[in-house]
Design a protein around this motif. Structure first.
Motif, PDB file in Angstrom:
ATOM      1  N   LYS A  74     -19.061  95.728 -37.980  1.00  0.00           N
ATOM      2  CA  LYS A  74     -20.042  96.743 -37.766  1.00  0.00           C
ATOM      3  C   LYS A  74     -21.426  96.638 -38.357  1.00  0.00           C
ATOM      4  O   LYS A  74     -22.388  96.941 -38.132  1.00  0.00           O
ATOM      5  N   TYR A  77     -24.108  94.785 -36.727  1.00  0.00           N
ATOM      6  CA  TYR A  77     -24.875  94.979 -35.333  1.00  0.00           C
ATOM      7  C   TYR A  77     -26.177  95.738 -35.480  1.00  0.00           C
ATOM      8  O   TYR A  77     -26.796  95.808 -34.524  1.00  0.00           O
ATOM      9  N   LYS A  84     -27.043  96.325 -31.506  1.00  0.00           N
ATOM     10  CA  LYS A  84     -26.508  97.661 -31.624  1.00  0.00           C
ATOM     11  C   LYS A  84     -26.401  98.331 -30.378  1.00  0.00           C
ATOM     12  O   LYS A  84     -25.150  99.140 -30.333  1.00  0.00           O
ATOM     13  N   LYS A  85     -27.038  98.174 -29.429  1.00  0.00           N
ATOM     14  CA  LYS A  85     -27.030  99.146 -28.096  1.00  0.00           C
ATOM     15  C   LYS A  85     -25.569  98.376 -27.586  1.00  0.00           C
ATOM     16  O   LYS A  85     -24.838  99.344 -27.036  1.00  0.00           O
ATOM     17  N   GLU A  88     -22.584 100.000 -29.428  1.00  0.00           N
ATOM     18  CA  GLU A  88     -22.267 101.371 -29.317  1.00  0.00           C
ATOM     19  C   GLU A  88     -21.553 101.680 -27.736  1.00  0.00           C
ATOM     20  O   GLU A  88     -20.840 102.527 -27.571  1.00  0.00           O
ATOM     21  N   GLU A  91     -17.986 100.491 -28.077  1.00  0.00           N
ATOM     22  CA  GLU A  91     -16.892 101.531 -28.709  1.00  0.00           C
ATOM     23  C   GLU A  91     -16.369 102.506 -27.661  1.00  0.00           C
ATOM     24  O   GLU A  91     -15.246 103.033 -27.848  1.00  0.00           O
ATOM     25  N   LYS A  92     -16.906 102.569 -26.694  1.00  0.00           N
ATOM     26  CA  LYS A  92     -16.562 103.688 -25.682  1.00  0.00           C
ATOM     27  C   LYS A  92     -15.123 103.013 -25.073  1.00  0.00           C
ATOM     28  O   LYS A  92     -14.295 104.017 -24.232  1.00  0.00           O
TER      29      LYS A  92
END
Length: 96
Positions: A74, A77, A84-85, A88, A91-92
């Protein structure tokens, strides 16, 4: 469409192996360097692998271990806005 957009599209469509492949070629080149961004690619690749392992009904401890590699990287990122986008976004889809 760049590799991160393709990766996200594959994830949305449950094509986790293909998502992995989109980033694999770039990672193969980066891993031969000292560029820390290689760890961000490796983390995203591992996230896709973990999802593929769950899809293939592998043991939970196996895909949890692989997902752990995504989490381990992490701190890398932030090196790219696209990474980074994408981190994120992925992660969902945490498989547990």
């Amino acid at each position: 469409m760049n590799e991160f957009e393709k990766y996200r599209e594959y994830i949305i469509n449950g094509k986790y192996f293909e998502a992995h492949e989109v980033l694999e070629e770039m990672w193969q080149e980066l891993r031969k360097t000292d560029d820390e961004i290689q760890w961000a690619y490796k983390g995203l690749i591992n996230a896709a692998v973990a999802l593929e392992l769950k899809k293939r009904k592998r043991k939970e401890e196996v895909y949890k271990m692989v997902w752990g590699n995504f989490e381990k990287y992490k701190k890398f990122y932030y090196l790219s806005k696209d990474i980074k986008k994408t981190a994120e976004f992925i992660e969902k889809f945490k498989p547990f």
